[in-house]
Design an enzyme around this catalytic site. Sequence first.
Site, PDB file in Angstrom:
ATOM      1  N   CYS A   2       0.856  -1.170   0.000  1.00 51.37           N
ATOM      2  CA  CYS A   2       0.000   0.000   0.000  1.00 51.37           C
ATOM      3  C   CYS A   2       0.901   1.233   0.000  1.00 51.37           C
ATOM      4  O   CYS A   2       2.101   1.128   0.247  1.00 51.37           O
ATOM      5  CB  CYS A   2      -0.864   0.001   1.243  1.00 51.37           C
ATOM      6  N   ARG A  27       1.347   1.763  -6.078  1.00 49.71           N
ATOM      7  CA  ARG A  27       1.581   0.757  -5.036  1.00 49.71           C
ATOM      8  C   ARG A  27       0.322  -0.035  -4.711  1.00 49.71           C
ATOM      9  O   ARG A  27       0.388  -1.050  -4.021  1.00 49.71           O
ATOM     10  CB  ARG A  27       2.094   1.437  -3.763  1.00 49.71           C
ATOM     11  N   TRP A  74      -3.672  -1.862  -1.417  1.00 53.14           N
ATOM     12  CA  TRP A  74      -3.636  -3.113  -2.171  1.00 53.14           C
ATOM     13  C   TRP A  74      -4.062  -4.178  -1.174  1.00 53.14           C
ATOM     14  O   TRP A  74      -3.337  -4.473  -0.232  1.00 53.14           O
ATOM     15  CB  TRP A  74      -2.226  -3.382  -2.692  1.00 53.14           C
ATOM     16  N   ASN A 100       1.074   0.214   5.966  1.00 55.34           N
ATOM     17  CA  ASN A 100       1.536  -0.617   4.854  1.00 55.34           C
ATOM     18  C   ASN A 100       2.265  -1.803   5.469  1.00 55.34           C
ATOM     19  O   ASN A 100       3.138  -1.620   6.310  1.00 55.34           O
ATOM     20  CB  ASN A 100       2.496   0.187   3.970  1.00 55.34           C
ATOM     21  N   GLY A 101       1.880  -3.020   5.067  1.00 54.45           N
ATOM     22  CA  GLY A 101       2.537  -4.206   5.619  1.00 54.45           C
ATOM     23  C   GLY A 101       1.503  -5.219   6.072  1.00 54.45           C
ATOM     24  O   GLY A 101       0.334  -5.138   5.693  1.00 54.45           O
ATOM     25  N   GLU A 482      10.480 -12.996 -19.952  1.00 48.61           N
ATOM     26  CA  GLU A 482      10.211 -11.590 -19.667  1.00 48.61           C
ATOM     27  C   GLU A 482       9.200 -11.014 -20.671  1.00 48.61           C
ATOM     28  O   GLU A 482       8.303 -10.259 -20.303  1.00 48.61           O
ATOM     29  CB  GLU A 482      11.529 -10.793 -19.684  1.00 48.61           C
ATOM     30  N   LYS A 486       5.630  -9.463 -19.528  1.00 51.77           N
ATOM     31  CA  LYS A 486       5.200  -8.090 -19.857  1.00 51.77           C
ATOM     32  C   LYS A 486       3.823  -8.124 -20.497  1.00 51.77           C
ATOM     33  O   LYS A 486       2.948  -7.351 -20.136  1.00 51.77           O
ATOM     34  CB  LYS A 486       6.172  -7.422 -20.840  1.00 51.77           C
ATOM     35  N   GLU A 489       0.952  -9.219 -17.970  1.00 53.58           N
ATOM     36  CA  GLU A 489       0.598  -8.356 -16.842  1.00 53.58           C
ATOM     37  C   GLU A 489      -0.118  -7.082 -17.252  1.00 53.58           C
ATOM     38  O   GLU A 489      -0.885  -6.538 -16.472  1.00 53.58           O
ATOM     39  CB  GLU A 489       1.775  -8.082 -15.903  1.00 53.58           C
ATOM     40  N   HIS A 505       7.754 -31.032 -25.835  1.00 51.50           N
ATOM     41  CA  HIS A 505       7.391 -31.819 -24.648  1.00 51.50           C
ATOM     42  C   HIS A 505       6.082 -31.345 -24.036  1.00 51.50           C
ATOM     43  O   HIS A 505       5.812 -31.633 -22.873  1.00 51.50           O
ATOM     44  CB  HIS A 505       8.523 -31.742 -23.614  1.00 51.50           C
ATOM     45  N   LYS A 604       3.251  -2.225  -7.501  1.00 46.70           N
ATOM     46  CA  LYS A 604       4.636  -2.079  -7.944  1.00 46.70           C
ATOM     47  C   LYS A 604       5.605  -2.823  -7.033  1.00 46.70           C
ATOM     48  O   LYS A 604       6.521  -3.484  -7.504  1.00 46.70           O
ATOM     49  CB  LYS A 604       4.977  -0.581  -7.979  1.00 46.70           C
TER      50      LYS A 604
HETATM   51  O1  M6R Z   1      11.210  -4.412  -6.885  1.00 44.40           O
HETATM   52  P1  M6R Z   1      11.618  -5.760  -7.401  1.00 44.40           P
HETATM   53  O2  M6R Z   1      12.515  -5.685  -8.577  1.00 44.40           O
HETATM   54  O3  M6R Z   1      12.160  -6.648  -6.321  1.00 44.40           O
HETATM   55  O4  M6R Z   1      10.247  -6.417  -7.892  1.00 44.40           O
HETATM   56  C1  M6R Z   1      10.216  -7.726  -8.349  1.00 44.40           C
HETATM   57  C2  M6R Z   1       8.917  -8.038  -9.049  1.00 44.40           C
HETATM   58  O5  M6R Z   1       7.830  -7.854  -8.177  1.00 44.40           O
HETATM   59  C3  M6R Z   1       8.695  -7.165 -10.295  1.00 44.40           C
HETATM   60  O6  M6R Z   1       9.756  -7.281 -11.186  1.00 44.40           O
HETATM   61  C4  M6R Z   1       7.388  -7.566 -10.999  1.00 44.40           C
HETATM   62  O7  M6R Z   1       7.495  -8.848 -11.530  1.00 44.40           O
HETATM   63  C5  M6R Z   1       7.032  -6.548 -12.091  1.00 44.40           C
HETATM   64  N1  M6R Z   1       5.626  -6.240 -12.025  1.00 44.40           N
HETATM   65  C6  M6R Z   1       7.279  -7.041 -13.456  1.00 44.40           C
HETATM   66  O8  M6R Z   1       6.961  -6.116 -14.440  1.00 44.40           O
END
Ligand code: M6R
Length: 609
Positions: A2, A27, A74, A100-101, A482, A486, A489, A505, A604
Amino acid sequence: MCGIVGYIGKRQASEICLEGLRRLEYRGYDSAGIAAIRDGQLEVRKVVGKLVNLTAALEEAPLLGNVAIGHTRWATHGKPSVANSHPHLSCDGRIAVVHNGIIENYSQLREQLQAEGHRFQSETDTEVMPHLVEKYYEGDLRQAVAQAIEDLEGAFAFGVICADSPEQLVAARRFSPLVVGIGEGENYIASDMGAIRPKTDKVYVIGDDELALITTDDIELTDLALNPIEREIFTIPWPPEAAEKGGHKHFMHKEIHEQAEAIHNCLAGRLSSPDKPIVLEGLGLSDQEIRDLRKVVFTACGTAYHAGMVGRSVTEAWARVPSEVDLAAELQVRDPVMLDNTLAVVVSQSGETADSLLALRDMKSKGAKIVSLLNVVDSSIARESDGVIYIQAGPEIGVASTKAYTLQVLTTQLMALYFAEVRQSAAPDQIRTLKEALLALPDQVAELLAREDDVKQVATHYYHSPNSLFLGRGVNLASALEGALKLKEISYIHAEGYSAGEMKHGPIALVEPDLFTVAIVVKGLVYEKMIGNIQEIKARQGPVIGVANDGDNVIADQCDDMLWVPPCPELVSPITIAIPLQLLAYHIADMRGEDIDQPRNLAKTVTVE
Ligand code: M6R
């Protein structure tokens, strides 16, 4: 996950909190709320959904007062609802808390507090905090917060205000990030420096089990026993406009376009010429320790994990150290065989990802030395590492990580080459060629960004597709994973990332005209094998987008569409390949009308396990 923000000063506090929350919305965006104190009364506005709803609520019923706390959520405990939104209040409505937490022992605390007569309004873990503060409050808010924290297990950053002491804002943290912004005649709190950067560039970074008592003119930092703590002022190293969209439709688009310059900045001072040695400040390893390395373990989550995969490949290939990569969430639950002189490399944009931090602690407790590759300065992971190399990407606001990824990859490459120089594990000619390739990246990436319209054109052919498969092999398995991450998400298209070697496979069963495949087939070790995969897909009427080196007509003849990248050594290529794959995901999501900077269910920074 959050976002929290707070203000105390002479201005309308709710307006400043709302502005801060706009910068923190990445966040979490399930619900939002603000509490402010005016004339000895505490008032709250809370809404479900994004900040536009809170803005509308405040326009209808403004919140006045010079001290306020705000929150964007969140959801972890309890669905998004007004009752579950923060700020949460004490029974008498005079104490408000944003959090937050996760409070791990909340159910036990809640039962105790209910037995003592406290009435709860929400399903959240957070709500125990205002009730605990209420229980301990005897006229000293800071004292009550300190006592309440002693009862808590878990992770938290709190902002607390009380109608009986409107001249005070109290903040505290354990494990979740928190800064106190230093103004003139006004002060701030925030879970992220970006929230308050337009107001000040001076902050105190609060440590675990530390409290801040904040008034308009003063900030006192203490431990939980209220012993004073001295802390140096930290100056935020980027300008206020770095956290603005700068004319781009989305932060993600802006951040994709920042990559040529960001790569240039990341190289600056570290690699200046193919004939000069690499300089890596902050690494925290002596040459002898580098020579003695017996194992390197990369660990991270999500996109950063994919960068770690590249790190594993280049460290093995160039530095010739046995190397592994593991998801941070998995590394913690394994019992890896440890060797003397093991180095754990934690890769994280935020430096606050809970699983990465826990993996770090686990590896440290087993005797590994820790080097972290981070973007956000002075994070929790930074503080617990033996060495830190900053990727220097500047703030990354888009939830989908883009520039942080390419710079994480670049930093693993710089580190592996640095190791190779120290260990003399690669021939000088090879090292020179690789350095040339890294130095060419800013121009190559600028060229790739200039080709955006070509990628957009390809996106028009596929944005309706329900399914996709990303295939790569060797170092570019990371690129395939990756690329798929992308796309899924931000567009919500089902996207599988796979090793092309695994295609027969299982995944080949998915191939049909409605599933498009992105095949990464640049020149290198796996080039011929990848051609075989493309033919197998085409034989089953699957459309293929080839990612190949400029002018490679052998590939173009077999694919339906092409994403071109300039040639470079295969182990360097994940950086150039990332650019068209990021743009493809971006344009497909944009054509589908998705909320690119705030994809559903994501946040994020994942500060919970
Ligand atoms: O802040 P971090 O790099 O540790 O975050 C890791 C992942 O949560 C972050 O890369 C996440 O997968 C992104 N949403 C990908 O775009």
